[in-house]
Design a protein around this motif. Structure first.
Motif, short mmCIF file in Angstrom:
data_model
loop_
_atom_site.label_atom_id
_atom_site.label_comp_id
_atom_site.label_asym_id
_atom_site.label_seq_id
_atom_site.Cartn_x
_atom_site.Cartn_y
_atom_site.Cartn_z
N HIS A 1 -1.36 9.14 -3.76
CA HIS A 1 -2.12 8.64 -4.91
C HIS A 1 -1.78 9.36 -6.21
O HIS A 1 -1.96 8.81 -7.28
N SER B 1 3.84 4.92 -8.68
CA SER B 1 4.21 3.92 -7.67
C SER B 1 4.39 2.55 -8.30
O SER B 1 3.95 2.31 -9.42
N GLY C 1 8.08 8.53 2.18
CA GLY C 1 7.84 7.12 1.90
C GLY C 1 9.11 6.47 1.43
O GLY C 1 10.21 6.99 1.64
N MET D 1 0.84 -1.18 0.00
CA MET D 1 0.00 0.00 0.00
C MET D 1 0.88 1.23 0.00
O MET D 1 1.97 1.22 0.51
N CYS D 2 0.34 2.28 -0.50
CA CYS D 2 0.95 3.59 -0.36
C CYS D 2 -0.08 4.48 0.28
O CYS D 2 -1.27 4.36 -0.01
N ASP D 3 0.37 5.34 1.17
CA ASP D 3 -0.56 6.19 1.91
C ASP D 3 -1.44 7.01 0.97
O ASP D 3 -1.07 7.29 -0.16
N CYS E 1 5.56 0.84 -2.93
CA CYS E 1 4.47 0.52 -2.01
C CYS E 1 4.63 -0.90 -1.46
O CYS E 1 5.15 -1.78 -2.13
N ASP F 1 0.26 4.40 6.99
CA ASP F 1 1.41 3.54 6.79
C ASP F 1 2.38 3.70 7.95
O ASP F 1 2.77 4.82 8.30
N THR G 1 -0.28 -1.00 8.81
CA THR G 1 -1.13 0.19 8.78
C THR G 1 -1.78 0.34 10.15
O THR G 1 -2.05 -0.65 10.83
N ALA H 1 7.19 6.06 -5.87
CA ALA H 1 6.96 5.49 -4.54
C ALA H 1 6.94 3.97 -4.63
O ALA H 1 6.33 3.40 -5.54
#
Length: 140
Positions: free
Chosen positions: A7, A11, A32, A1-3, A44, A89, A78, A42
């Motif tokens: 978005h 990523s 990150g 996941m990415c925070d 993830c 995250d 998380t 990023a």
């Protein structure tokens, strides 16, 4: 996941064995993980990803002081997912404490040790059992 705040940033998923750095992504105030060779993307992680830091983990505490955690290993996780529009995250340490990824000091190196299992692995016994119970129907 990415925070949630990443978005709008390109990523990709983490890979076992790669070394990443902690960084602040351009156009955001969010920190990150990224590859040193491409710090704009990023990296993830899924909850449960195991990490090894090159040194004891450093993080910003209340944006003024830097603190150090006496651990070099942790697990991506998380926290507070029920609270919307907040960073979730975090790195969880062996003593159960955690630090938000966005608070990690920049430039720290971390190696991805292991990715979490995302689906149950089939065992050979189950595969062999399934093969013997499968019936073939005549065609035609």
């Amino acid at each position: 996941m990415c925070d949630y705040s990443l978005h709008a940033v390109a990523s990709r998923p983490a890979q076992v064995g790669e070394t990443l750095i902690t960084t602040t992504f351009r156009g955001t105030s969010t920190r990150g993980f990224a590859s040193e060779s491409d710090p704009t993307v990023a990296v993830c992680m899924l909850p449960g990803t195991e990490l090894a830091f090159a040194d004891n983990v450093r993080y910003d505490n209340r944006w003024i002081w830097t603190r150090t955690v006496n651990f070099r290993v942790g697990k991506f996780n998380t926290i507070d997912t029920h609270v919307p529009d907040r960073h979730h995250d975090a790195i969880e340490f062996p003593d159960g404490s955690h630090v938000l990824v966005t608070l990690l000091c920049e430039g720290q190196r971390v190696t991805v040790l292991q990715l979490p299992v995302t689906h149950p692995a089939s065992t050979p016994a189950h595969s062999a059992e399934a093969a013997t119970t499968t019936r073939r129907l005549p065609v035609g």
